[in-house]
Structures are given as structure tokens and as C-alpha cells.
Scaffold this motif. Structure first.
Motif, PDB file in Angstrom:
ATOM      1  N   UNK A  32     -66.465 -38.565  26.230  1.00  0.00           N
ATOM      2  CA  UNK A  32     -66.652 -37.526  27.284  1.00  0.00           C
ATOM      3  C   UNK A  32     -67.871 -36.930  26.598  1.00  0.00           C
ATOM      4  N   UNK A  33     -67.774 -35.418  26.617  1.00  0.00           N
ATOM      5  CA  UNK A  33     -68.843 -34.545  26.376  1.00  0.00           C
ATOM      6  C   UNK A  33     -68.631 -34.389  24.691  1.00  0.00           C
ATOM      7  N   UNK A  34     -67.792 -35.200  23.802  1.00  0.00           N
ATOM      8  CA  UNK A  34     -67.704 -35.260  22.629  1.00  0.00           C
ATOM      9  C   UNK A  34     -68.484 -36.559  21.867  1.00  0.00           C
ATOM     10  N   UNK A  35     -69.140 -37.517  22.783  1.00  0.00           N
ATOM     11  CA  UNK A  35     -69.782 -38.352  22.239  1.00  0.00           C
ATOM     12  C   UNK A  35     -71.071 -38.631  23.216  1.00  0.00           C
ATOM     13  N   UNK A  36     -72.314 -39.555  22.646  1.00  0.00           N
ATOM     14  CA  UNK A  36     -73.369 -39.544  23.397  1.00  0.00           C
ATOM     15  C   UNK A  36     -73.564 -41.027  23.211  1.00  0.00           C
TER      16      UNK A  36
END
Length: 178
Positions: free
Chosen positions: A167-171
Motif C-alpha cells: 500500500x502507501x508504505x511501499x513504492x
């Protein structure tokens, strides 16, 4: 020649050795090698890059914990970017920045991207964490990743990973080929 007395050890030694031939004059012993020259210009360039990077951090607004990372170069077709957003690319390597300080994370990220580029990976995943803290502070590593990736010429696009991939904890990052 008279026989030397036992009291004269030096005379006994000279008699036992016989005539000596002096060594030829030699050049002086080599001096210590000169120290290597410092790469002052390279150090100055690195320092300038760091200060420019810091100015870039100051100029852009910071991302909050739940914000989505998203960036696409004009050369990347929208359909390819949609595939990246949906997690349709397989990450060929992964970097987890949890627990790293800002300076450690920056160094790790730059090294990781250089290695990924050297191995000609097409897509990698960077786990930066959501940065949700009790004190309400900004997600430092998430903002660092956003700024570093935007500045690199070898990054085509990046987007926060789908929920199943962090989610928004990884790219997910799309890398340019050589």
C-alpha cells in the motif's frame, strides 16, 4: 706479520677475514611515497548535490502518512503507468528502509538503485513504511524516497504499491533500461 694477542679481538677478526673491498657508493634510500591527491572537486560536487537535494526537500510540500506516491515521466505511456499503479509489474528486487536513519536510508536507496540499474532490472519495490507515529510527525522516509526518485534520470515512473504489496508504505519503481 706479528701474531696478534688474544686480547685484541678486532685484530683477530681482521686477520681471519682478510682484506676487504669497500662497497660502491649507493643512491640514498627512496623516500616515502607522496600521499595521494584528494579528489576535492568530486567532494565539492557531492556536497553541492547534497545541498541541492536539501533545497529540493525544503521546496516541495511534504507527504502525509496516507498520501500516495505517484510520478510519471512524459515518455511513459499512460497505459504502462496504469499497469504500474495496479501492481501488474513483477518487482525484481526489494529494499526495506524500516529502521534506517535519514542519511542511512538515502545512502541505501542510492546504492540499491545503482545496483538495480547495473543488473538492468525493470521494476523494483522500495518499502519505506507509512510513517504513522503517535506524535503525528511527517513520514520522513516516505518523503525521502519521493524526492530521491523524482531527481533521478534513470527512474521512469513510480507509484505507491497496491494494498496487497504494501500500500502507501511501499513504492513500485519503473527503471529505465540502458
Amino acid at each position: 706479520m706479528p701474531i696478534p694477542s688474544d686480547d685484541d679481538d678486532a685484530a683477530l677478526f681482521r686477520e681471519a677475514i682478510g682484506p676487504v673491498k669497500p662497497l660502491p657508493e649507493s643512491s640514498p634510500a627512496p623516500s616515502k611515497p607522496k600521499p595521494r591527491a584528494l579528489a576535492r572537486m568530486a567532494e565539492r560536487d557531492e556536497q553541492d548535490a547534497r545541498s541541492e537535494f536539501q533545497r529540493g526537500l525544503d521546496d516541495l510540500s511534504a507527504l502525509a502518512a496516507g498520501d500516495t506516491l505517484s510520478y510519471r515521466r512524459d515518455s511513459v505511456p499512460p497505459a504502462v503507468f496504469q499497469r504500474l499503479k495496479r501492481g501488474r509489474f513483477s518487482a525484481q528486487d526489494e529494499l526495506d528502509l524500516h529502521g534506517a536513519t535519514l542519511l542511512q536510508a538515502e545512502s541505501m536507496l542510492r546504492h540499491f538503485l545503482a545496483e538495480a540499474h547495473a543488473h538492468e532490472f525493470g521494476c523494483v519495490r522500495i518499502i519505506h513504511g507509512k510513517g504513522q507515529r503517535d506524535d503525528g510527525g511527517m513520514p520522513v522516509l516516505k518523503n525521502l524516497v519521493d524526492r530521491v526518485l523524482r531527481q533521478r534520470a534513470d527512474i521512469l515512473a513510480f507509484h505507491s504499491a497496491p494494498a496487497a504489496q504494501g500500500g502507501t508504505g511501499a513504492a513500485l519503481v519503473l527503471l529505465a533500461r540502458r
